[in-house]
Design an enzyme around this catalytic site. Sequence first.
Site, short mmCIF file in Angstrom:
data_model
loop_
_atom_site.label_atom_id
_atom_site.label_comp_id
_atom_site.label_asym_id
_atom_site.label_seq_id
_atom_site.Cartn_x
_atom_site.Cartn_y
_atom_site.Cartn_z
N GLY A 100 1.93 -2.61 3.07
CA GLY A 100 1.91 -1.39 2.18
C GLY A 100 2.96 -0.52 1.61
O GLY A 100 4.27 -0.61 2.64
N PHE A 102 1.53 1.90 3.69
CA PHE A 102 1.60 2.94 4.89
C PHE A 102 2.63 1.63 5.83
O PHE A 102 2.88 2.49 6.77
CB PHE A 102 0.07 3.18 5.27
N LYS A 119 -3.48 -1.29 9.92
CA LYS A 119 -2.06 -0.57 8.97
C LYS A 119 -1.69 0.34 9.99
O LYS A 119 -1.85 0.69 10.80
CB LYS A 119 -2.14 0.33 7.95
N ASP A 214 -4.38 6.72 -6.33
CA ASP A 214 -3.40 5.26 -5.88
C ASP A 214 -4.47 3.75 -6.41
O ASP A 214 -4.59 3.10 -5.15
CB ASP A 214 -2.66 5.35 -4.66
#
Length: 392
Positions: A100, A102, A119, A214
């Site tokens: 993604g 990140f 993440k 987002d």
Amino acid sequence: MELRFLRTWLHLSTATASTAVLGGAAGLVALVGMIVILWLCLCRKNSISRTSETGSSDPSIQARRHAEVELSLREARRFEMEELSLATKNFSDKNLIGIGKFGEVYKGLLHDGMLVAIKKRPGAPSQEFVEEVRYLSPIQHRNLVTLLGYCQENNQQLLIYEYIPSGSVSNHLYGPGQVSDGKLEFKHRLAIALGAAKGLAHLHSLIPRLIHKDFKTSNVLVDENFIAKVADAGLRNFLGRIDIAGPSLQVTADEIFLAPEAKEFRRFSEKSDVFSFGVFLLELLSGREAIVSPTSDSNQNLVEWVQSSEDYSHFDSIIDQRMGSSFTPEGMESFIQLAVRCLEPSSERRPATSYLVMELERMLEKEMSMTTVMGEGTSTVTLGSQLFRATK
């Protein structure tokens, strides 16, 4: 004479004894007070040392940090890199579940048996990173993915979230993880939309309010019971400035969710989240990406096509056929009307998220009651020009 002397001596002796007792008591109180003060100082010192991640010596930062710890409903957990490495089998590619904004996303199994989504991105230790995690992690809601904690080691920054087993709604609609038709009925999509609206509404109700910035279909996940959970709330705050300003000739799949004021002027608000929610509703309706043209003879994307439509008479051409006929004309029309209202170019004309929740609850309740009355599999809708009133 001797009797008077004896009385005087006894009086002085009593006074002296009383003074001694009082003095001793005062001394004892003073000693206890000093011990309490020393103990509080030691506790404060230890608390500050536990909350410091970068060794900052700024007294104001330490004081603010200490206050945040005291006021926080749940302290963000600081994970060790060793634990996360074991949980992901040294960040094996087999545990990589996505990439993604990140960074890479891994599925991990902690030593206590808890499944997590991790993440990971390169990044030097930063106090701002820690403070942002501490701000976001106490935010908990049934329809939000919980941020559990963080890790900053070996020039890596990691965010640890609860793991949501059934993946994103985008995968179920048009990705490799599509589910059976039974999970794609209109009432299921209404329930997903309602859960996502409740998650957004909770963010907007916080003080200070939190804007998602987002929101998109891939950031709406579903658990094993198909309950919707909004993911990555506030994640854009970790990313710093992203240059999305100005018009572009080629709109990307992510940019299609941005409100005009957010795309052109970087003005994010709860109403820009509502615009993104409108695009999400279109993808639920059509079962396809909004970036794609809805018809072969159109060069518009789905959002542009809807915004330029003057009536609802031809909306049946974009309804996902996998929903079959298990919906009422009134319910489908209300759903489309709500999506169109969310996509208003003017932010002032878009509804609030609290209104979205109220409307979707009404729609779902009505659709569920109609399904119960007419029975499963009963044809309740006629596609074509008769489905919708030709008014907008």
